[in-house]
Design a protein around this motif. Structure first.
Motif, PDB file in Angstrom:
ATOM      1  N   LEU A   1       2.059  17.831 -12.071  1.00  0.00           N
ATOM      2  CA  LEU A   1       2.034  19.231 -11.651  1.00  0.00           C
ATOM      3  C   LEU A   1       3.204  20.007 -12.246  1.00  0.00           C
ATOM      4  O   LEU A   1       3.024  21.123 -12.741  1.00  0.00           O
ATOM      5  CB  LEU A   1       2.075  19.308 -10.120  1.00  0.00           C
ATOM      6  N   LEU A   2       4.383  19.417 -12.224  1.00  0.00           N
ATOM      7  CA  LEU A   2       5.575  20.104 -12.718  1.00  0.00           C
ATOM      8  C   LEU A   2       5.739  19.989 -14.229  1.00  0.00           C
ATOM      9  O   LEU A   2       6.437  20.793 -14.835  1.00  0.00           O
ATOM     10  CB  LEU A   2       6.820  19.547 -12.033  1.00  0.00           C
ATOM     11  N   GLY A   3       5.123  18.989 -14.802  1.00  0.00           N
ATOM     12  CA  GLY A   3       5.262  18.739 -16.238  1.00  0.00           C
ATOM     13  C   GLY A   3       6.409  17.785 -16.497  1.00  0.00           C
ATOM     14  O   GLY A   3       7.513  17.969 -15.967  1.00  0.00           O
ATOM     15  N   SER A   4       6.152  16.767 -17.281  1.00  0.00           N
ATOM     16  CA  SER A   4       7.155  15.713 -17.500  1.00  0.00           C
ATOM     17  C   SER A   4       8.341  16.194 -18.329  1.00  0.00           C
ATOM     18  O   SER A   4       9.353  15.499 -18.416  1.00  0.00           O
ATOM     19  CB  SER A   4       6.513  14.493 -18.148  1.00  0.00           C
ATOM     20  N   THR A   5       8.244  17.386 -18.927  1.00  0.00           N
ATOM     21  CA  THR A   5       9.369  17.905 -19.714  1.00  0.00           C
ATOM     22  C   THR A   5      10.359  18.689 -18.864  1.00  0.00           C
ATOM     23  O   THR A   5      11.445  19.001 -19.333  1.00  0.00           O
ATOM     24  CB  THR A   5       8.856  18.797 -20.863  1.00  0.00           C
ATOM     25  N   THR A   6      10.004  18.983 -17.617  1.00  0.00           N
ATOM     26  CA  THR A   6      10.946  19.659 -16.727  1.00  0.00           C
ATOM     27  C   THR A   6      11.851  18.608 -16.085  1.00  0.00           C
ATOM     28  O   THR A   6      11.441  17.444 -15.938  1.00  0.00           O
ATOM     29  CB  THR A   6      10.214  20.442 -15.620  1.00  0.00           C
ATOM     30  N   PRO A   7      13.056  18.980 -15.693  1.00  0.00           N
ATOM     31  CA  PRO A   7      13.938  18.003 -15.057  1.00  0.00           C
ATOM     32  C   PRO A   7      13.316  17.376 -13.799  1.00  0.00           C
ATOM     33  O   PRO A   7      13.374  16.157 -13.625  1.00  0.00           O
ATOM     34  CB  PRO A   7      15.192  18.817 -14.718  1.00  0.00           C
ATOM     35  N   ALA A   8      12.726  18.194 -12.950  1.00  0.00           N
ATOM     36  CA  ALA A   8      12.109  17.662 -11.725  1.00  0.00           C
ATOM     37  C   ALA A   8      10.919  16.780 -12.060  1.00  0.00           C
ATOM     38  O   ALA A   8      10.720  15.723 -11.449  1.00  0.00           O
ATOM     39  CB  ALA A   8      11.690  18.794 -10.797  1.00  0.00           C
ATOM     40  N   GLY A   9      10.106  17.189 -13.028  1.00  0.00           N
ATOM     41  CA  GLY A   9       8.955  16.393 -13.440  1.00  0.00           C
ATOM     42  C   GLY A   9       9.377  15.053 -14.021  1.00  0.00           C
ATOM     43  O   GLY A   9       8.759  14.021 -13.751  1.00  0.00           O
TER      44      GLY A   9
ATOM     45  N   GLN B   1       0.830  -1.205   0.000  1.00  0.00           N
ATOM     46  CA  GLN B   1       0.000   0.000   0.000  1.00  0.00           C
ATOM     47  C   GLN B   1       0.865   1.256   0.000  1.00  0.00           C
ATOM     48  O   GLN B   1       0.572   2.231  -0.683  1.00  0.00           O
ATOM     49  CB  GLN B   1      -0.940  -0.004   1.214  1.00  0.00           C
ATOM     50  N   SER B   2       1.948   1.215   0.741  1.00  0.00           N
ATOM     51  CA  SER B   2       2.874   2.348   0.788  1.00  0.00           C
ATOM     52  C   SER B   2       3.490   2.606  -0.586  1.00  0.00           C
ATOM     53  O   SER B   2       3.622   3.760  -1.015  1.00  0.00           O
ATOM     54  CB  SER B   2       3.963   2.082   1.823  1.00  0.00           C
ATOM     55  N   MET B   3       3.874   1.545  -1.289  1.00  0.00           N
ATOM     56  CA  MET B   3       4.436   1.711  -2.635  1.00  0.00           C
ATOM     57  C   MET B   3       3.414   2.335  -3.581  1.00  0.00           C
ATOM     58  O   MET B   3       3.745   3.187  -4.395  1.00  0.00           O
ATOM     59  CB  MET B   3       4.906   0.368  -3.203  1.00  0.00           C
ATOM     60  N   ALA B   4       2.147   1.925  -3.449  1.00  0.00           N
ATOM     61  CA  ALA B   4       1.081   2.494  -4.277  1.00  0.00           C
ATOM     62  C   ALA B   4       0.915   3.982  -3.966  1.00  0.00           C
ATOM     63  O   ALA B   4       0.742   4.804  -4.878  1.00  0.00           O
ATOM     64  CB  ALA B   4      -0.226   1.746  -4.048  1.00  0.00           C
ATOM     65  N   MET B   5       0.983   4.330  -2.679  1.00  0.00           N
ATOM     66  CA  MET B   5       0.843   5.730  -2.287  1.00  0.00           C
ATOM     67  C   MET B   5       1.986   6.572  -2.859  1.00  0.00           C
ATOM     68  O   MET B   5       1.764   7.647  -3.419  1.00  0.00           O
ATOM     69  CB  MET B   5       0.827   5.848  -0.764  1.00  0.00           C
ATOM     70  N   TRP B   6       3.227   6.073  -2.756  1.00  0.00           N
ATOM     71  CA  TRP B   6       4.364   6.811  -3.288  1.00  0.00           C
ATOM     72  C   TRP B   6       4.283   6.936  -4.807  1.00  0.00           C
ATOM     73  O   TRP B   6       4.643   7.980  -5.368  1.00  0.00           O
ATOM     74  CB  TRP B   6       5.673   6.145  -2.869  1.00  0.00           C
ATOM     75  N   ALA B   7       3.837   5.879  -5.477  1.00  0.00           N
ATOM     76  CA  ALA B   7       3.689   5.936  -6.935  1.00  0.00           C
ATOM     77  C   ALA B   7       2.686   7.015  -7.325  1.00  0.00           C
ATOM     78  O   ALA B   7       2.926   7.803  -8.249  1.00  0.00           O
ATOM     79  CB  ALA B   7       3.254   4.582  -7.481  1.00  0.00           C
ATOM     80  N   ASP B   8       1.569   7.075  -6.604  1.00  0.00           N
ATOM     81  CA  ASP B   8       0.542   8.080  -6.897  1.00  0.00           C
ATOM     82  C   ASP B   8       1.043   9.491  -6.594  1.00  0.00           C
ATOM     83  O   ASP B   8       0.856  10.413  -7.390  1.00  0.00           O
ATOM     84  CB  ASP B   8      -0.726   7.771  -6.088  1.00  0.00           C
ATOM     85  N   LEU B   9       1.683   9.652  -5.462  1.00  0.00           N
ATOM     86  CA  LEU B   9       2.176  10.964  -5.056  1.00  0.00           C
ATOM     87  C   LEU B   9       3.215  11.507  -6.038  1.00  0.00           C
ATOM     88  O   LEU B   9       3.149  12.671  -6.454  1.00  0.00           O
ATOM     89  CB  LEU B   9       2.778  10.882  -3.650  1.00  0.00           C
ATOM     90  N   THR B  10       4.149  10.668  -6.437  1.00  0.00           N
ATOM     91  CA  THR B  10       5.175  11.127  -7.374  1.00  0.00           C
ATOM     92  C   THR B  10       4.601  11.352  -8.770  1.00  0.00           C
ATOM     93  O   THR B  10       5.041  12.254  -9.486  1.00  0.00           O
ATOM     94  CB  THR B  10       6.364  10.148  -7.420  1.00  0.00           C
ATOM     95  N   ARG B  11       3.586  10.573  -9.147  1.00  0.00           N
ATOM     96  CA  ARG B  11       2.923  10.801 -10.435  1.00  0.00           C
ATOM     97  C   ARG B  11       2.218  12.160 -10.440  1.00  0.00           C
ATOM     98  O   ARG B  11       2.302  12.923 -11.385  1.00  0.00           O
ATOM     99  CB  ARG B  11       1.922   9.668 -10.706  1.00  0.00           C
TER     100      ARG B  11
END
Length: 79
Positions: free
Chosen positions: A39-47, A24-34
């Motif tokens: 939010l940041l956009g996948s074309t930005t380095p952080a995104g 469940q924790s892995m699912a939460m982290w996957a969702d949070l980072t997604r």
């Protein structure tokens, strides 16, 4: 006077029972980072880093589910 001793009993399946919380924790982290990547956009380095991290956690969650199922089948077969 001798020191007192304490005894702790751990269920033999405690690690298997704790595994779903980790999944469940892995699912939460996957969702949070997604969401962060979106939010940041996948074309930005952080995104892009957050998107890769989300993929890692999704992969890890899937592997953990498969490992738990494999363990369940292994234990069932040996009893």
């Amino acid at each position: 006077m001798s020191p007192s001793r304490e005894r702790y009993v751990i269920d033999e399946h405690v690690w298997y029972q704790a595994w779903p919380a980790s999944v469940q924790s892995m699912a939460m982290w996957a969702d949070l980072t997604r969401r962060g990547a979106d939010l940041l956009g996948s074309t930005t380095p952080a995104g892009a880093r957050l998107s890769a991290t989300s993929q890692f956690f999704r992969h890890l969650r899937r592997d953990m589910v498969q490992a738990a199922e494999h363990w369940r089948r292994t234990v069932s077969a040996s009893t």
